[in-house]
Design a protein around this motif. Sequence first.
Motif, mmCIF file in Angstrom:
data_model
loop_
_atom_site.group_PDB
_atom_site.id
_atom_site.type_symbol
_atom_site.label_atom_id
_atom_site.label_comp_id
_atom_site.label_asym_id
_atom_site.label_seq_id
_atom_site.Cartn_x
_atom_site.Cartn_y
_atom_site.Cartn_z
ATOM 1 N N MET A 179 16.911 76.713 23.194
ATOM 2 C CA MET A 179 18.217 76.278 22.706
ATOM 3 C C MET A 179 18.895 75.349 23.696
ATOM 4 S SD MET A 179 19.878 79.509 20.691
ATOM 5 C CE MET A 179 19.122 80.090 19.154
ATOM 6 N N SER B 131 11.470 72.115 21.955
ATOM 7 C CA SER B 131 11.922 73.404 21.430
ATOM 8 C C SER B 131 10.807 74.124 20.674
ATOM 9 C CB SER B 131 13.138 73.217 20.525
ATOM 10 O OG SER B 131 12.818 72.425 19.399
ATOM 11 N N ALA C 186 25.370 77.184 19.811
ATOM 12 C CA ALA C 186 24.080 77.860 19.963
ATOM 13 C C ALA C 186 24.213 79.344 20.315
ATOM 14 C CB ALA C 186 23.246 77.153 21.031
ATOM 15 N N LEU D 60 21.608 82.681 19.445
ATOM 16 C CA LEU D 60 20.807 83.397 20.434
ATOM 17 C C LEU D 60 21.032 84.899 20.282
ATOM 18 C CD1 LEU D 60 18.969 83.529 22.899
ATOM 19 C CD2 LEU D 60 21.011 83.186 24.331
ATOM 20 N N LEU E 147 16.017 76.610 15.524
ATOM 21 C CA LEU E 147 16.166 75.641 16.611
ATOM 22 C C LEU E 147 16.405 74.234 16.065
ATOM 23 C CD1 LEU E 147 13.370 76.952 19.003
ATOM 24 C CD2 LEU E 147 15.843 77.159 19.314
ATOM 25 N N VAL F 13 20.009 74.070 14.954
ATOM 26 C CA VAL F 13 20.920 73.870 16.086
ATOM 27 C C VAL F 13 20.882 72.412 16.541
ATOM 28 C CG1 VAL F 13 21.322 74.478 18.509
ATOM 29 C CG2 VAL F 13 20.805 76.276 16.859
ATOM 30 N N SER F 14 19.678 71.852 16.605
ATOM 31 C CA SER F 14 19.530 70.451 17.012
ATOM 32 C C SER F 14 20.270 69.525 16.047
ATOM 33 C CB SER F 14 18.046 70.063 17.065
ATOM 34 O OG SER F 14 17.337 70.877 17.979
ATOM 35 N N CYS G 127 17.417 72.078 23.067
ATOM 36 C CA CYS G 127 17.970 71.511 21.828
ATOM 37 C C CYS G 127 19.325 70.870 22.082
ATOM 38 C CB CYS G 127 18.107 72.606 20.772
ATOM 39 S SG CYS G 127 16.552 73.204 20.089
#
Length: 230
Positions: free
Chosen positions: A123, A176, A100, A104, A49, A52-53, A126
């Motif tokens: 997500m 998150s 994202a 997932l 996470l 992704v951020s 994020c």
Amino acid sequence: MNRLVTVAEMTARELLRRRGVLLLLLLMPLTFWLIRRDAYVGQSVRSLLLGVSWAVSTAALFATGAARELEPRLRLAGYRPHHLYLGRMAGLWMAGLVIAAPFLLLTVLDAPELRHGGVAVAMLCCVGVAAPFGMLIGVLLPRELEGTLLLLTVVAVQMLIDPAGSGAKLTPFWSSREIATWAVDHTDDGYLARGVLHGIVVTALLVAAVAAVSSVRLRRRRHLRQLPTG
């Protein structure tokens, strides 16, 4: 509305057509996941996470910098400030969802014991927070090196800080981690509620901050020059 859609499409198309950049953005979350994969699955999900951020924030930072040369021409064409920053933010949100989505799917295939609905919500938080966060840094720090270093600092603090501490709630991506706890450890729904509320509030505050700073900067109309008279 048409102008918002136009700017959003321009932003998303610019990011998605640069395949090398997109691959590098995908590499960061994947690396975070793989490094922690042999450890507790909760650590790998939380690292994913954060990856992704970081990826979406970085994309927003560079998209904001790249748009500086285009903005004066769009302003002359009749685009108002909110068309530019809201349209760009919408495009970044779309690109963030594209970034994202495969991760997932990765959690669904590799960690079936998770609450995957919670991972999806985490997500979304994020992406929702990262786009305006990266844009805000890009507006406040026009030089990309300084902006990148600030992003690295924020991610490092987010990784090292105790999520149960009071100061953790002041970090942008705390939501998150809270939702991930609910998704991984199957805790009570309070974790989910707190995480979602934090994500919504932080996203709203960041959007408002981007709107305020961008409106002031774009209304200065630096692209116009008054000719001397006489």
